[in-house]
Design an enzyme around this catalytic site. Structure first.
Site, short mmCIF file in Angstrom:
data_model
loop_
_atom_site.label_atom_id
_atom_site.label_comp_id
_atom_site.label_asym_id
_atom_site.label_seq_id
_atom_site.Cartn_x
_atom_site.Cartn_y
_atom_site.Cartn_z
N ARG A 98 -22.81 -1.35 3.47
CA ARG A 98 -23.73 -0.43 4.16
C ARG A 98 -25.18 -0.57 3.71
O ARG A 98 -26.05 0.10 4.24
CB ARG A 98 -23.22 1.01 4.02
CG ARG A 98 -21.85 1.14 4.70
CD ARG A 98 -21.37 2.54 4.81
NE ARG A 98 -22.29 3.42 5.52
CZ ARG A 98 -22.10 4.72 5.67
NH1 ARG A 98 -21.02 5.27 5.17
NH2 ARG A 98 -22.97 5.46 6.30
N PRO A 127 -18.80 6.23 -5.39
CA PRO A 127 -18.34 6.38 -6.78
C PRO A 127 -19.06 7.55 -7.45
O PRO A 127 -20.26 7.73 -7.28
CB PRO A 127 -18.75 5.07 -7.46
CG PRO A 127 -19.20 4.16 -6.37
CD PRO A 127 -19.54 5.00 -5.19
N GLU A 128 -18.33 8.34 -8.20
CA GLU A 128 -18.95 9.40 -9.01
C GLU A 128 -19.14 8.86 -10.43
O GLU A 128 -18.73 7.75 -10.75
CB GLU A 128 -18.07 10.66 -8.97
CG GLU A 128 -18.03 11.27 -7.57
CD GLU A 128 -17.84 12.78 -7.59
OE1 GLU A 128 -18.28 13.43 -8.55
OE2 GLU A 128 -17.27 13.31 -6.62
#
Ligand SMILES: [Zn+2]
Length: 274
Positions: A112, A2-3
């Protein structure tokens, strides 16, 4: 990943869900998510804490607690929050569970396991990684003067400088590439060689691409009630140059080129960006 505009949307969703809620208990199931604290201490510091608000600094999500403590979360690659009712089973990779006083659970999932949480006690003395961040790009602190000064002090290629969150905050790979295209400036140009008028154009382009992304809604699927959904599957979105290698430039028709800078792809038009 996500930015900043996406994190902003996560913050808004979290804020309406948990502001005013009390944490009954906090379960840290995977130690590495909050490396600086033991599992019992994690619970002890959050137990019975009233959440007074949810905010953001850069891509750090900040849960403000009545006690004055702040719980920070960085989603990194695949971290996400999911809100569950009591009878719903835990989704996969549920590493942190917050039991809330409205009988819901707020769950932090991370396939992750790069996501990180941290608790700090004094909001006036945040951790170093928060202190070193550049001013918020859409706030009044990020002035044209600050930006011009930052550029004049660096010989790095513009694309590199724009990705350095301690200099210019809020641009990940996508928005850095888009801002440079919008401003018509080459990504490989040395920062301190940019003229003032062109630097002003880039400053405006940075604010425009970020504001546009926030206004347009998230490019990611942010649904806190969906345990299977993910923040990192992008929905269809039109980019001006990002991932447009070989396609005609929307301004001049020349083919968009891709180069690699610092291990990451840069897309640009050789005719429009100088
Ligand atoms: Zn072009």
């Amino acid at each position: 990943m996500p930015e900043l505009p996406e994190v902003e949307h996560v913050v808004r969703a979290l804020s309406s869900l948990v502001t005013g809620r009390r944490i009954i208990a906090a379960e840290l199931n995977l130690k590495r998510i909050a490396p600086g604290i033991s599992r019992p201490a994690f619970n002890r510091q959050l137990q019975n804490a009233l959440i007074t608000g949810v905010g953001r600094r850069g891509k750090y999500i900040l849960f403000q607690l009545e006690s004055g403590h702040v719980l920070t979360t960085h989603l990194r690659m695949t971290g996400k929050f999911v809100s569950l009712t009591t009878d719903e089973s835990l989704p996969p990779y549920a590493h942190v569970v917050f039991y809330l006083d409205d009988e819901r659970r707020l769950v932090f999932c991370d396939m992750r396991q790069f996501g990180r949480m941290q608790i700090f006690k004094d909001p006036l003395r945040p951790p170093k990684e928060l202190q070193t961040l550049a001013p918020e790009p859409l706030s009044d602190d990020f002035t044209e003067e600050y930006f011009l000064d930052t550029l004049s002090r660096s010989r790095r290629p513009l694309k590199h400088l724009l990705l350095d969150q301690t200099r210019v905050l809020g641009l990940g790979n996508i928005y850095a590439v888009e801002a440079l295209f919008l401003a018509g400036i080459s990504p490989v140009k040395a920062a301190n060689t940019l003229s003032k008028p062109r630097a002003r154009k880039l400053y405006q382009a940075i604010r425009d691409v970020l504001q546009e992304a926030i206004d347009a809604g998230s490019t990611l699927r942010i649904d806190l009630a969906d345990g299977n959904g993910s923040y990192f599957e992008r929905s269809e979105r039109f980019w001006r140059v990002y991932e447009c290698e070989g396609e005609p430039c929307v301004k001049c028709g020349m083919r968009i080129r891709r180069i690699v800078q610092g291990g990451r792809s840069t897309y640009f038009c050789r005719r429009c960006q100088r």
